[in-house]
Design a protein around this motif. Structure first.
Motif, PDB file in Angstrom:
ATOM      1  N   PHE A  38       2.329   1.933   3.272  1.00  0.00           N
ATOM      2  CA  PHE A  38       1.071   1.189   3.265  1.00  0.00           C
ATOM      3  C   PHE A  38       0.039   1.859   2.362  1.00  0.00           C
ATOM      4  O   PHE A  38      -1.092   1.400   2.273  1.00  0.00           O
ATOM      5  CB  PHE A  38       0.497   1.068   4.681  1.00  0.00           C
ATOM      6  N   SER A  39       0.433   2.931   1.706  1.00  0.00           N
ATOM      7  CA  SER A  39      -0.472   3.646   0.815  1.00  0.00           C
ATOM      8  C   SER A  39       0.332   4.223  -0.340  1.00  0.00           C
ATOM      9  O   SER A  39       1.389   4.815  -0.126  1.00  0.00           O
ATOM     10  CB  SER A  39      -1.183   4.763   1.585  1.00  0.00           C
ATOM     11  N   LYS A  86      -1.979  -6.920   6.147  1.00  0.00           N
ATOM     12  CA  LYS A  86      -2.048  -6.645   4.709  1.00  0.00           C
ATOM     13  C   LYS A  86      -2.142  -7.955   3.938  1.00  0.00           C
ATOM     14  O   LYS A  86      -1.639  -8.988   4.369  1.00  0.00           O
ATOM     15  CB  LYS A  86      -0.815  -5.855   4.244  1.00  0.00           C
ATOM     16  N   ASP A 140      -6.943  -1.603  -1.482  1.00  0.00           N
ATOM     17  CA  ASP A 140      -6.610  -2.943  -1.014  1.00  0.00           C
ATOM     18  C   ASP A 140      -5.576  -2.862   0.109  1.00  0.00           C
ATOM     19  O   ASP A 140      -4.702  -1.985   0.083  1.00  0.00           O
ATOM     20  CB  ASP A 140      -6.010  -3.786  -2.148  1.00  0.00           C
ATOM     21  N   PRO A 141      -5.635  -3.776   1.069  1.00  0.00           N
ATOM     22  CA  PRO A 141      -4.642  -3.780   2.152  1.00  0.00           C
ATOM     23  C   PRO A 141      -3.296  -4.319   1.649  1.00  0.00           C
ATOM     24  O   PRO A 141      -3.135  -5.522   1.438  1.00  0.00           O
ATOM     25  CB  PRO A 141      -5.263  -4.696   3.208  1.00  0.00           C
TER      26      PRO A 141
END
Length: 168
Positions: free
Chosen positions: A67-68, A115, A79-80
């Motif tokens: 997620f990163s 997300k 941003d997600p």
């Protein structure tokens, strides 16, 4: 067909599929995957970020998520998004649109985790791969020089990356 997290029992198969993918890359492209560290794969498994598709009891495809991804996506990392890395398909299952299966899964996984984007990258300007990802609905954002590759695998060092994203 099942999609599930990889386990430590899958490590040998994960590295076998990486080796096959790397050997294929060496026949087609100037940039190819290095030998990945066991600790990287163990961490991804422990954090439930290493995935597999199972078909008829066999691992058909593997990939990793996060997620990163700040070293590659820099300011856009805010941003997600879900980031997909290192898709490797078992040669016995090529031609079965498994990348499409992964992308459909990733869109649902992204939504379930709040997300708005699915993203991926590839090193260099591989025109066939760019077209392949565009066929699945990704926008090609262009070729970028990364500012800091210290923590990234060797194939990212001193090479531009092609960035792709899909808004969901």
């Amino acid at each position: 067909m099942q999609i599930e997290n990889s386990t430590t029992h899958d490590i040998a198969e994960i590295f076998r599929l990486y080796d096959i993918a790397t050997d294929f890359q060496k026949t087609k492209y100037s940039v190819h995957w290095p030998k990945f560290e066991l600790s990287l794969i163990e961490t991804e498994i422990k954090e439930n970020r290493q995935w597999k598709i199972i078909i008829n009891g066999q691992v058909a495809c593997i990939w990793a998520t996060t997620f990163s991804d700040p070293q590659i996506w820099e300011e856009k990392n805010l941003d997600p998004a879900i980031y997909i890395h290192r898709i490797a398909t078992n040669p016995d299952f090529r031609g079965q649109n498994l990348v499409g299966t992964i992308i459909n899964w990733a869109k649902e996984y992204a939504k379930a985790n709040g997300k708005r984007f699915v993203r991926l990258d590839t090193v260099g300007e591989n025109k066939r791969l760019i077209q392949h990802y565009q066929k699945f609905g990704f926008d090609f954002l262009g070729l970028y020089e990364l500012n800091n590759t210290d923590q990234l695998p060797a194939h990212y060092h001193h090479k531009p990356v092609s960035l792709f994203e899909m808004q969901i």
